[in-house]
Design an enzyme around this catalytic site. Sequence first.
Site, PDB file in Angstrom:
ATOM      1  N   ILE A  94       0.856  -1.183   0.000  1.00 45.79           N
ATOM      2  CA  ILE A  94       0.000   0.000   0.000  1.00 45.79           C
ATOM      3  C   ILE A  94       0.894   1.235   0.000  1.00 45.79           C
ATOM      4  O   ILE A  94       2.064   1.175   0.397  1.00 45.79           O
ATOM      5  CB  ILE A  94      -0.980   0.025   1.189  1.00 45.79           C
ATOM      6  CG1 ILE A  94      -0.256  -0.093   2.530  1.00 45.79           C
ATOM      7  CG2 ILE A  94      -2.017  -1.090   1.038  1.00 45.79           C
ATOM      8  CD1 ILE A  94      -1.196  -0.022   3.740  1.00 45.79           C
ATOM      9  N   GLU A  95       0.340   2.355  -0.471  1.00 46.46           N
ATOM     10  CA  GLU A  95       1.180   3.520  -0.735  1.00 46.46           C
ATOM     11  C   GLU A  95       1.802   4.137   0.502  1.00 46.46           C
ATOM     12  O   GLU A  95       2.796   4.861   0.411  1.00 46.46           O
ATOM     13  CB  GLU A  95       0.401   4.596  -1.505  1.00 46.46           C
ATOM     14  CG  GLU A  95      -0.775   5.181  -0.787  1.00 46.46           C
ATOM     15  CD  GLU A  95      -2.099   4.607  -1.261  1.00 46.46           C
ATOM     16  OE1 GLU A  95      -3.038   5.393  -1.433  1.00 46.46           O
ATOM     17  OE2 GLU A  95      -2.194   3.378  -1.455  1.00 46.46           O
ATOM     18  N   GLN A  96       1.247   3.845   1.679  1.00 50.73           N
ATOM     19  CA  GLN A  96       1.793   4.436   2.896  1.00 50.73           C
ATOM     20  C   GLN A  96       3.161   3.866   3.260  1.00 50.73           C
ATOM     21  O   GLN A  96       3.819   4.383   4.158  1.00 50.73           O
ATOM     22  CB  GLN A  96       0.800   4.251   4.040  1.00 50.73           C
ATOM     23  CG  GLN A  96      -0.418   5.164   3.962  1.00 50.73           C
ATOM     24  CD  GLN A  96      -1.484   4.686   2.990  1.00 50.73           C
ATOM     25  OE1 GLN A  96      -1.349   3.644   2.352  1.00 50.73           O
ATOM     26  NE2 GLN A  96      -2.564   5.438   2.881  1.00 50.73           N
ATOM     27  N   GLY A  97       3.601   2.794   2.594  1.00 50.53           N
ATOM     28  CA  GLY A  97       4.959   2.288   2.779  1.00 50.53           C
ATOM     29  C   GLY A  97       5.072   0.837   3.177  1.00 50.53           C
ATOM     30  O   GLY A  97       6.175   0.303   3.266  1.00 50.53           O
TER      31      GLY A  97
END
Length: 524
Positions: free
Chosen positions: A325-328
């Site tokens: 996911i884009e949050q890392g």
Amino acid sequence: MRSPLEKPILTADQAAELVRDGQTVAIGGSGAGHAIPERMLEALGRRFRASGGPRGLQLVHPFGVGNQGSRGLEQMAHPEMYARVIGGHWSMAPTMAKLAARNLFEAYCLPAGVIVQLFHAAAAGSPGYMTEIGLHTFVDPRLEGGKLNDVTREDIVELARRNGKEYLFYPTIPIDVALIKGSVADTQGNIGMREEVAPWHNLAMAQAARANGGITIAQVKRVVEAGSLDPRDVRIPGIFVDCLIVDPAHGMTYEIFYEPALAGDTRKPESEFPPFDFSLRKVVARRAAMELRPGAVLNVGFGMPDGVIKVAREQGFADQVVATIEQGQIGGIPAEGLEFGAAYNATAIVETGQQFAFYHGRGVDVTFLGFAEVDAEGNVNVSKLGDTIVGVGGFIDISQKARKVVFCGTLAVRGKFEIAGVGLRAVKLGAPKFVERVRQVTFSGRNAHATGQEVLYITEAAVFRLTPDGVRLEEIAPGLEFERDIVPQLGFRPAVKEPLGVMAAELFREEPLPAALFPHFTPC
């Protein structure tokens, strides 16, 4: 004697006084309290209500800031505070979105990953960030330039060309005040984030503020003696931090004080996750999961798409793909609902900028994302619903560069299907989500075709594919008829594959799917 390296510990109200009229303020974190410096947002709102200041701010935030209720930016929803707001996602603070729609300040929406990369550009003294991200979407200056209302006139995105190719150039946004949140700080301002769900983009924000002669205010749970933190756990060195505020009660999110499986300190057993109840939502996730291949690196979006990982776990091959996911977070199981942005049992957690660099570099094999509207050309809108500003988060960053894009959603608005035997029966026809032209282009079918992306649109009733000639119907649920059940719920008449395929009947049964539907995988 007090060391000159020690950082002052202020109350939130004292720190709020450091923000001056007209400054550019960047807010870190994401979603429902994920590393959001809530005490600072409360204090800034409180100061404005008491004194009328600060005023004329330029506010920058890559992700949504709030809980779709009373927290986050809702506490600062005073139009006189802002000259301009540049947000990646808006709907987590609905009053701010309404103020923007009413033309009460200049408002832009840029891709979250682009905003994060602009923090890095500002930190390095670079003039900006040049990328293909945003081409042919509403961010492109040939469409809307990311502008969200009528009072927003200045172009902050430029079309650029190099070696015969088109790019977008996003000029750097100098940062005066960075507001960040961490878990622990030592007295010299070195900050660790082991008890957060991710390190986010805090370091880039703090470096950007320092490069511009600005300040960084960090909210933490506790302060320890200098030298007592493991240097490998320090994510923001104290040289980039100017002052601290302490709140022992703040948690990982608005609802979770601390969950070790979200921080990587332990693993949550599979037995503790709730089962994926059978529903039409699960039917969509099952059909989408049939697009998985062993070894694939995935991205899964908020809402219906996160069911794809649930299906892979239920079918016994989740360990043969890697979700991100884009949050890392890399690997693991994305959290659901407002906790999305965290992941249980991740194998790695990197900074947001590193994750978006991976996405921008076409590192994702297949992404599963939602949709609000799809048009005849294959364009997708998720960013504007009627007059309601939603924003994009990392949607454009991810969808534009993934090698394969699978959009997941329902066929129509307020339509109703029910499972009948091994198929569907239309109970109520709904308003089209597949429309002649989307209200805002968040994903460009034209760009997807030009870059060789494979694109599917999967619903409970039908499966569509993007072709050079536009959207084509490829499969229909058993029990439905195209003319009777599908066409009345579409805003355009798509091309139809000959012969028209039928979605697997097993998708509509409650029991686990047969391994034959996933021939590429070896069940555990």
